[in-house]
Design a protein around this motif. Structure first.
Motif, PDB file in Angstrom:
ATOM      1  N   LEU A 109       0.817  -1.216   0.000  1.00 32.68           N
ATOM      2  CA  LEU A 109       0.000   0.000   0.000  1.00 32.68           C
ATOM      3  C   LEU A 109       0.849   1.263   0.000  1.00 32.68           C
ATOM      4  O   LEU A 109       0.370   2.334  -0.380  1.00 32.68           O
ATOM      5  CB  LEU A 109      -0.966  -0.010   1.183  1.00 32.68           C
ATOM      6  CG  LEU A 109      -2.045  -1.097   1.123  1.00 32.68           C
ATOM      7  CD1 LEU A 109      -2.876  -1.093   2.397  1.00 32.68           C
ATOM      8  CD2 LEU A 109      -2.914  -0.928  -0.107  1.00 32.68           C
ATOM      9  N   LYS A 110       2.109   1.156   0.401  1.00 28.64           N
ATOM     10  CA  LYS A 110       3.010   2.309   0.382  1.00 28.64           C
ATOM     11  C   LYS A 110       3.595   2.571  -1.004  1.00 28.64           C
ATOM     12  O   LYS A 110       4.179   3.626  -1.238  1.00 28.64           O
ATOM     13  CB  LYS A 110       4.161   2.095   1.369  1.00 28.64           C
ATOM     14  CG  LYS A 110       3.734   2.116   2.817  1.00 28.64           C
ATOM     15  CD  LYS A 110       4.903   1.819   3.728  1.00 28.64           C
ATOM     16  CE  LYS A 110       4.447   1.676   5.165  1.00 28.64           C
ATOM     17  NZ  LYS A 110       5.556   1.222   6.032  1.00 28.64           N
ATOM     18  N   LEU A 111       3.454   1.592  -1.924  1.00 24.52           N
ATOM     19  CA  LEU A 111       3.990   1.781  -3.270  1.00 24.52           C
ATOM     20  C   LEU A 111       3.236   2.907  -3.973  1.00 24.52           C
ATOM     21  O   LEU A 111       2.018   3.026  -3.841  1.00 24.52           O
ATOM     22  CB  LEU A 111       3.872   0.486  -4.084  1.00 24.52           C
ATOM     23  CG  LEU A 111       4.714  -0.696  -3.616  1.00 24.52           C
ATOM     24  CD1 LEU A 111       4.388  -1.935  -4.443  1.00 24.52           C
ATOM     25  CD2 LEU A 111       6.194  -0.377  -3.730  1.00 24.52           C
ATOM     26  N   SER A 112       3.970   3.688  -4.760  1.00 21.21           N
ATOM     27  CA  SER A 112       3.341   4.845  -5.410  1.00 21.21           C
ATOM     28  C   SER A 112       2.604   4.475  -6.702  1.00 21.21           C
ATOM     29  O   SER A 112       1.593   5.073  -7.023  1.00 21.21           O
ATOM     30  CB  SER A 112       4.398   5.911  -5.695  1.00 21.21           C
ATOM     31  OG  SER A 112       5.412   5.367  -6.514  1.00 21.21           O
ATOM     32  N   SER A 113       3.099   3.478  -7.420  1.00 22.69           N
ATOM     33  CA  SER A 113       2.464   3.158  -8.706  1.00 22.69           C
ATOM     34  C   SER A 113       1.396   2.079  -8.549  1.00 22.69           C
ATOM     35  O   SER A 113       1.577   1.102  -7.822  1.00 22.69           O
ATOM     36  CB  SER A 113       3.506   2.712  -9.729  1.00 22.69           C
ATOM     37  OG  SER A 113       3.893   1.390  -9.501  1.00 22.69           O
ATOM     38  N   ALA A 114       0.303   2.268  -9.256  1.00 21.18           N
ATOM     39  CA  ALA A 114      -0.787   1.292  -9.221  1.00 21.18           C
ATOM     40  C   ALA A 114      -0.340  -0.013  -9.863  1.00 21.18           C
ATOM     41  O   ALA A 114      -0.721  -1.098  -9.402  1.00 21.18           O
ATOM     42  CB  ALA A 114      -2.012   1.847  -9.934  1.00 21.18           C
ATOM     43  N   ARG A 115       0.475   0.069 -10.893  1.00 23.47           N
ATOM     44  CA  ARG A 115       0.964  -1.139 -11.560  1.00 23.47           C
ATOM     45  C   ARG A 115       1.850  -1.955 -10.624  1.00 23.47           C
ATOM     46  O   ARG A 115       1.774  -3.182 -10.588  1.00 23.47           O
ATOM     47  CB  ARG A 115       1.716  -0.761 -12.821  1.00 23.47           C
ATOM     48  CG  ARG A 115       2.132  -1.950 -13.622  1.00 23.47           C
ATOM     49  CD  ARG A 115       2.743  -1.553 -14.929  1.00 23.47           C
ATOM     50  NE  ARG A 115       3.081  -2.747 -15.677  1.00 23.47           N
ATOM     51  CZ  ARG A 115       3.704  -2.757 -16.806  1.00 23.47           C
ATOM     52  NH1 ARG A 115       4.058  -1.619 -17.356  1.00 23.47           N
ATOM     53  NH2 ARG A 115       3.976  -3.873 -17.417  1.00 23.47           N
ATOM     54  N   GLY A 116       2.693  -1.277  -9.855  1.00 15.93           N
ATOM     55  CA  GLY A 116       3.549  -1.966  -8.886  1.00 15.93           C
ATOM     56  C   GLY A 116       2.729  -2.657  -7.811  1.00 15.93           C
ATOM     57  O   GLY A 116       3.028  -3.783  -7.407  1.00 15.93           O
TER      58      GLY A 116
END
Length: 193
Positions: A109-116
């Motif tokens: 949830l901390k990742l910035s990209s939706a794809r990631g």
């Protein structure tokens, strides 16, 4: 597997260092040694019981609860041993898996990209599905009180966690493969039309 996914998602740069061959072998060895010791202990307790009636088990396979139903003597110690070993072998790993997936989800949830985020979730989703299916049915089988057990339900649950889920494992894990997913969609569309 949960530890592997935890390291892959939460510490991807350290993955080759942490998940070395030696560590994997130690994890496997610890699992086998612990399970074999528990199985030997439970088998010893069962063989120490007197059996004087029918030797036919009303079940699909020779599992501990159906064998205990054939015993003539007091099985309270065996029931306690089965319950305690079930708690150890079901609940402790399930709690460790839950904690690791809690940390994984928090990092995703901390990742910035939706794809990631989508890629990280897809990496873990198949394992999580298998864990929930297996632990859910196995814990219901071994942790519910014996007074609440009907023979039909017990047989169905044991078939579910011993045959159906292991059979579904390859299917669940291959659904992440795009080619398999497309072939399955084509097959389903042909069957439905």
């Amino acid at each position: 597997m949960a530890y592997d996914r935890y390291v892959a998602v939460c510490n991807p740069l350290h993955y080759p260092l942490v998940m070395r061959h030696k560590v994997c072998m130690q994890l496997v060895a610890a699992s086998w040694v612990t399970a074999i010791q528990a199985a030997i202990g439970l088998t010893y307790l069962i063989f120490s019981l007197p059996f004087c009636g029918s030797n036919r088990i009303n079940h699909f396979f020779c599992d501990i609860p159906p064998v205990l139903q054939l015993a003539c003597g007091d099985t309270s110690m065996n029931n306690i041993a089965v319950y305690v070993s079930s708690m150890v072998f079901f609940m402790i790993p399930f709690l460790l898996i839950s904690v690791s997936y809690g940390k994984i989800i928090s990092n995703i949830l901390k990742l910035s990209s939706a794809r990631g985020r989508a890629k990280a979730f897809s990496t873990c989703s198949s394992h999580l599905i298998v864990v929930v299916l297996f632990y859910g049915t196995a814990s219901i089988t071994y942790l519910r009180p014996t007074s609440n057990q009907s023979e039909g339900t017990g047989k169905l649950l044991s078939l579910f966690y011993t045959i159906l889920i292991p059979t579904l494992n390859p299917i669940i894990y291959t659904l992440r493969n795009k080619d398999i997913t497309m072939a399955l969609r084509k097959l389903l569309s042909k069957l439905l039309t």
